[in-house]
Design a protein around this motif. Sequence first.
Motif, PDB file in Angstrom:
ATOM      1  N   VAL A   1      -0.203  -0.646  -5.530  1.00  0.00           N
ATOM      2  CA  VAL A   1      -1.580  -1.036  -5.472  1.00  0.00           C
ATOM      3  C   VAL A   1      -2.308   0.301  -6.016  1.00  0.00           C
ATOM      4  O   VAL A   1      -2.359   1.341  -4.980  1.00  0.00           O
ATOM      5  CB  VAL A   1      -2.028  -1.610  -4.312  1.00  0.00           C
TER       6      VAL A   1
ATOM      7  N   LEU B   1       0.909  -1.315   0.012  1.00  0.00           N
ATOM      8  CA  LEU B   1      -0.004   0.121   0.109  1.00  0.00           C
ATOM      9  C   LEU B   1       0.760   1.298   0.053  1.00  0.00           C
ATOM     10  O   LEU B   1       0.580   2.139  -0.759  1.00  0.00           O
ATOM     11  CB  LEU B   1      -0.838  -0.201   1.349  1.00  0.00           C
TER      12      LEU B   1
ATOM     13  N   LYS C   1      -6.480  -3.513   3.016  1.00  0.00           N
ATOM     14  CA  LYS C   1      -6.450  -2.596   4.335  1.00  0.00           C
ATOM     15  C   LYS C   1      -7.452  -3.593   5.634  1.00  0.00           C
ATOM     16  O   LYS C   1      -7.281  -3.688   6.692  1.00  0.00           O
ATOM     17  CB  LYS C   1      -7.594  -1.428   4.032  1.00  0.00           C
TER      18      LYS C   1
ATOM     19  N   GLU D   1      -8.643   1.129  -6.123  1.00  0.00           N
ATOM     20  CA  GLU D   1      -9.254   1.434  -4.868  1.00  0.00           C
ATOM     21  C   GLU D   1      -9.879   0.123  -4.246  1.00  0.00           C
ATOM     22  O   GLU D   1      -9.748  -0.007  -3.130  1.00  0.00           O
ATOM     23  CB  GLU D   1     -10.390   2.779  -5.134  1.00  0.00           C
TER      24      GLU D   1
ATOM     25  N   GLN E   1      -7.444  -1.667  -2.818  1.00  0.00           N
ATOM     26  CA  GLN E   1      -6.645  -1.044  -1.570  1.00  0.00           C
ATOM     27  C   GLN E   1      -7.573  -1.446  -0.374  1.00  0.00           C
ATOM     28  O   GLN E   1      -7.171  -1.549   0.791  1.00  0.00           O
ATOM     29  CB  GLN E   1      -6.598   0.177  -1.685  1.00  0.00           C
TER      30      GLN E   1
END
Length: 296
Positions: free
Chosen positions: A32, A27, A42, A35, A38
């Motif tokens: 990456v 990240l 996360k 979205e 991502q």
Amino acid sequence: MNPALSSLLGVLMLLFGATALGIMLELQGGRVTDEARQRRLKLIHRACGYCFVTIYLFLLAVMIWRIAGFREDLPPRALLHAGFALAILPLIVIKILIIRRYPRLFPNVFPIAVTVFCLSFVYISLTAGYYYLKAGVGIYFSLASVDASKMKTEQERFIAGKNLLIHRCSTCHTLERTFVRFKTEEGWRQTVASMRQLNPDITELEGDLIAEYLIRTQALLARGRTTKAVDIMTGKTLFEARCSGCHDIERVNSLRLARPEWEKLVKEMQQNAGETVLTNEDCEVIVNYLATTRGT
């Protein structure tokens, strides 16, 4: 807790930590750009972080519980293990505080995460790594399935105790350190019980065999010495082990008191420390040593 289970948990903790750190690299390294991906990463990172912290806190609690019940000085490997384990805690707290309350310090999160992982790697290597290494070459073994009644002679129990001492105890400290200490029979049994606190893989039968071997070996080493000399050596060992934690030994050695005064003083120390730390038998042996070598 069984060393096999704690080692497995340690490896899982490292895997969760490595996964979380790898996601941070992806990240923050700009690799990456999508979205949706991502967000998924996360979520995985957060889940791995929670799992890492949960396992760490559990292992930390188990370690503290074991140390609290240990009456002897911790072996060097156990001291290193405890030191690295405790060093991780403030770093985790700082990392969480930065994420939750101090967003302007966010650039510091990644270096802290790397430090936490490196400390964790050493921390787990001292336990899980050591366990799997010894298990791989056959050092870890168990007599849990052995029927004590089948050991019909004292010699069989003596040999079994010697082998267990070599395989179990030499992994944390040298055996020379063991044989220069003179203790009462109860003292040896308490020492072995403390070792079982640190390594629950040592069964009750194994502990009994190790204690019997140590008691018998000390009796053999004491041959040629007078009973008084052996009592003094035993008292000296107990005195240094029990009293040096609270007192300067040199300060005590400078005193010259009559036996009743030593008895009163040692009894006061027992009341302060508690009978679990300083038993009545310990007190009797220590008083005899002090009255003999530091009496008036």
